[in-house]
Design a protein around this motif. Structure first.
Motif, PDB file in Angstrom:
ATOM      1  N   LEU A 162      43.621 -38.804 -26.021  1.00  0.00           N
ATOM      2  CA  LEU A 162      42.574 -38.748 -24.993  1.00  0.00           C
ATOM      3  C   LEU A 162      41.230 -38.376 -25.606  1.00  0.00           C
ATOM      4  O   LEU A 162      40.191 -38.951 -25.262  1.00  0.00           O
ATOM      5  N   ALA A 180      35.330 -38.162 -18.811  1.00  0.00           N
ATOM      6  CA  ALA A 180      36.558 -38.091 -18.010  1.00  0.00           C
ATOM      7  C   ALA A 180      37.782 -37.928 -18.912  1.00  0.00           C
ATOM      8  O   ALA A 180      38.690 -37.131 -18.617  1.00  0.00           O
ATOM      9  N   LEU A 181      37.830 -38.675 -20.006  1.00  0.00           N
ATOM     10  CA  LEU A 181      38.954 -38.558 -20.943  1.00  0.00           C
ATOM     11  C   LEU A 181      38.977 -37.179 -21.611  1.00  0.00           C
ATOM     12  O   LEU A 181      40.041 -36.576 -21.788  1.00  0.00           O
ATOM     13  N   ASP A 183      37.745 -34.355 -20.402  1.00  0.00           N
ATOM     14  CA  ASP A 183      38.156 -33.349 -19.417  1.00  0.00           C
ATOM     15  C   ASP A 183      39.671 -33.349 -19.232  1.00  0.00           C
ATOM     16  O   ASP A 183      40.288 -32.286 -19.056  1.00  0.00           O
ATOM     17  N   GLU A 184      40.274 -34.524 -19.268  1.00  0.00           N
ATOM     18  CA  GLU A 184      41.734 -34.603 -19.149  1.00  0.00           C
ATOM     19  C   GLU A 184      42.412 -34.013 -20.386  1.00  0.00           C
ATOM     20  O   GLU A 184      43.464 -33.369 -20.286  1.00  0.00           O
ATOM     21  N   LEU A 187      43.367 -30.129 -20.668  1.00  0.00           N
ATOM     22  CA  LEU A 187      44.477 -29.514 -19.938  1.00  0.00           C
ATOM     23  C   LEU A 187      45.615 -29.072 -20.855  1.00  0.00           C
ATOM     24  O   LEU A 187      46.096 -27.932 -20.735  1.00  0.00           O
TER      25      LEU A 187
END
Length: 535
Positions: A162, A180-181, A183-184, A187
Motif C-alpha cells: 500500500l 488514500a493508500l 492512510d490505509e 492501520l
C-alpha cells in the motif's frame, strides 16, 4: 557450557529486548559475549539493539555474522536477513551496497516457495525504483507487490504494498489516491503488525514525500504519529529522523534563533546513521542561517548537505542572491532545473521566479510561474497552491497589474494560513504593500509592510530584499525606510506614524542604523543617506 554469569546476563538481555529497552538489551548482550560467543538468535537480537542505538558499524558486523551462519542452516531466513541488511544500507543512503544485499537475497530465494521474504525484497526493489525515479519500473514492482500481498495475506507485506503504491500515485500527480493508500497502510502499523525497522522506513518515506509536496498539515499529523512511534521504539536512527521532520515543520512557525542549534545537533547525530535525513537537516540549517543573515554559516551547511548526497538547491542559488550575485544565482537555478524531478522542480520553479524578477527578466518569470501553476493544479497540495498564487502575485506586481496581484496574493495568504507558513506570509505582505502603493493606497501599503516586519521580527530573521541587489550599508528594508524618514527631517514620532511603527521600534532601528553605517548622530546619518542615494 555456559557459565552462570552469562546465563544471568542473557536472561536480562532477552527480557530487555522483549520490552524494547534497546540500551539494556545491548549492554547485557555485550557483557554476555565476553564469556562465550552468542548463539545465533542472541547475536541477531544484539545486532537489532545496536542498530537502534545508532551503533551502525557494530550492528552491521553482527548482522553479517548472523547472515553467514543462516546461509548454512536456513537459506530462507538468510534471505530475510539479507533484505534487512539491504534496508539498513538504503536507509544509510548507500544504494550500491543496499542493492548488493538485495541481490544476495534474490539468489537465496531463487526456486524457494513464495513467502514474506519475497514481499520484503519486492518492496526494496520498488523503493530503489522510486529513489532513482524510474517510474516505469516502479509501476511494474507496485503491481507485482500488490499481487504478492494478496496471495500471501501477510499484514506487513500488505502495508508495504500500500505504501509503495501510494508513493507511485503521488509521483504520477495522483495525490488524493496516494494519500488514500498511505492512510490505509498506517492501520497495520498502529496494530503493531509490521516489524519495527520496516515500520520506521514507512514513516520516513511518507514524511519525506509530504515534505516534497509542501503539505505541512499532513506532515504535522504524520510527524506527531511518528513521534509517538519513535517514543515506543526508542530508535536512534528513526528517532533522529523524527527530530529532523519535526524541525522542518517548526521552521515555518518558530523563532529561527531557537531552531539553529537543534538542527545542527540532529544533523550531526544522523550523519553516520541515516545520511539522507542528515542531509535534509543540514539543508534546512542552511536555509535557517540564510534567512537569519548568517551567509557564511549557510554556505557551510549547504556544503555539508552536498557532501551527504543532497544537491543544496534552491538554497544555494538564493544564497547567491543574498550576496548580491544574481548571475551566479541564475546559473545555479537553471542548472538545477535541468535535472530536477517533478516534485523537486516545484521548489526550484518557486525560486526561479524570484531570481528572474530580481534580474528584471519578467518574461522568464512569467514562464516559470505558469509552469508552477500547472503542476500546483495537478498535485493540489496546499503548499504548492500557495507557492503558485504567491508567484503569480509577485509577477503581476512587476507587470503593473496591481488588482490582479492583490487577488492572487490574498489567495496565497489563505493557503499559507492553512499551512501556518509565517515567513512566506510575511513575504506576501511585502508584495501586497508594493501592489497597494501601485494603486495609490499608501496607508494600506504601510500597514502591510508593518505586518511583514512584525512577523520577521518574531521569527528572528531579516527580509532578503530584491535578488542580486544588496542594500546599502547592509541595512534592512525597514532600516532604509526609517533612515529615509530621518534624512527628510522627520522626528521619531513622525517616522513611527508614517511607517505604522511604535516610537520604541523606530529608536531601535535608528540605533542599528548608526552601528551599521558607523555614525553617531541624526545629522551624520542623514548625510550618509544622501551620499548613498537612500532617498
Amino acid at each position: 557450557m555456559l557459565v552462570e554469569p552469562q546465563i544471568d546476563l542473557l536472561t536480562v538481555a532477552r527480557a530487555a529486548h522483549e520490552r524494547r529497552d534497546w540500551r539494556a538489551s545491548y549492554e547485557a548482550f555485550d557483557r554476555a559475549s565476553v564469556y562465550a560467543p552468542l548463539r545465533i538468535d542472541d547475536l541477531d537480537a544484539f545486532s537489532f539493539a545496536a542498530w537502534r542505538l545508532g551503533h551502525v558499524k557494530e550492528a552491521s558486523r553482527a548482522a553479517e555474522r548472523v547472515f553467514a551462519e543462516l546461509t548454512r542452516t536456513d537459506p530462507t531466513a538468510a534471505a530475510m536477513k539479507a533484505t534487512e541488511l539491504g534496508l539498513a544500507w538504503l536507509v544509510r543512503g548507500d544504494l550500491n551496497i543496499g542493492q548488493g544485499w538485495m541481490n544476495r537475497a534474490r539468489r537465496l530465494l531463487a526456486g524457494a516457495e513464495e513467502g514474506p521474504a519475497h514481499g520484503y525484497l519486492a518492496y526494496l526493489d520498488a523503493n530503489v525504483a522510486a529513489m532513482t525515479l524510474d517510474l516505469d519500473t516502479l509501476s511494474t514492482h507496485v503491481r507485482a507487490l500488490r499481487d504478492l500481498g494478496e496471495r500471501l495475506n501477510t499484514p506487513a507485506v500488505t502495508a508495504l504494498s500500500l505504501i509503495i503504491g501510494g508513493i507511485e500515485a503521488i509521483l504520477h500527480a495522483r495525490t488524493a489516491d496516494g494519500y488514500a493508500l498511505i492512510d490505509e497502510a498506517i492501520l497495520p502499523l498502529l496494530a503493531d503488525e509490521v516489524p519495527i525497522e520496516w515500520a520506521g522506513d514507512i514513516y520516513c518515506i511518507v514524511l519525506h514525500h509530504c515534505h516534497k509536496l509542501a503539505d505541512l498539515p499532513r506532515m504535522r499529523s504524520w510527524t506527531q504519529s511518528m513521534e509517538q512511534w519513535c517514543g515506543l521504539s526508542g530508535s536512534v536512527p528513526y528517532g533522529g529522523v523524527c527530530d529532523v521532520h519535526r524541525l522542518q515543520v517548526q521552521v515555518h512557525t518558530d523563532d529561527y534563533r531557537l531552531l539553529e542549534d537543534r538542527l545542527g545537533t540532529s544533523s550531526r547525530t544522523l550523519a553516520e546513521v541515516n545520511s539522507w535525513a542528515a542531509a535534509e537537516g543540514y539543508y534546512q540549517l542552511g536555509e535557517v542561517r540564510r534567512l537569519m543573515g548568517d551567509l557564511d554559516g549557510a554556505a557551510r551547511a549547504f556544503e555539508q548537505a552536498r557532501t551527504l548526497g543532497k544537491d543544496p538547491q534552491p538554497g544555494e542559488a538564493l544564497l547567491a542572491c543574498r550576496r548580491g550575485d544574481s548571475a551566479a544565482a541564475w546559473t545555479a537555478i537553471r542548472l538545477a532545473l535541468a535535472g530536477g524531478d517533478r516534485l523537486e522542480r516545484m521548489r526550484l520553479l518557486r525560486a526561479a521566479v524570484e531570481i528572474a524578477l530580481g534580474r528584471d527578466a519578467v518574461d522568464e518569470a512569467e514562464t516559470y510561474c505558469s509552469e508552477l501553476e500547472i503542476d500546483a493544479a495537478a498535485f493540489k497540495t496546499p503548499g504548492f497552491l500557495a507557492w503558485a498564487a504567491h508567484a503569480r502575485g509577485a509577477v503581476a506586481v512587476r507587470q503593473g497589474r496591481f488588482d490582479e496581484a492583490i487577488a492572487a496574493l490574498q489567495e496565497a495568504l489563505r493557503e499559507y494560513r492553512v499551512q501556518q507558513s509565517r515567513y512566506e506570509t510575511a513575504e506576501v505582505y511585502e508584495w501586497m504593500a508594493l501592489a497597494r502603493r501601485g494603486l495609490g493606497d499608501t496607508g494600506a501599503a504601510a500597514a502591510d509592510a508593518a505586518t511583514a516586519d512584525a512577523i520577521y521580527a518574531e521569527l528572528g530573521v531579516e527580509p532578503a530584499g530584491i535578488c542580486g541587489i544588496p542594500l546599502p550599508g547592509g541595512l534592512t528594508r525597514r532600516e532604509l525606510e526609517v533612515l529615509a524618514c530621518v534624512a527628510q527631517g522627520a522626528t521619531n514620532r513622525q517616522a513611527a506614524q508614517q511607517l505604522y511603527l511604535s516610537e520604541k521600534t523606530v529608536g531601535r532601528h535608528l540605533a542599528n542604523i548608526y552601528a551599521k553605517i558607523g555614525v553617531s548622530s541624526r545629522t551624520a546619518a542623514a548625510a550618509w543617506a544622501h551620499a548613498n542615494d537612500v532617498l
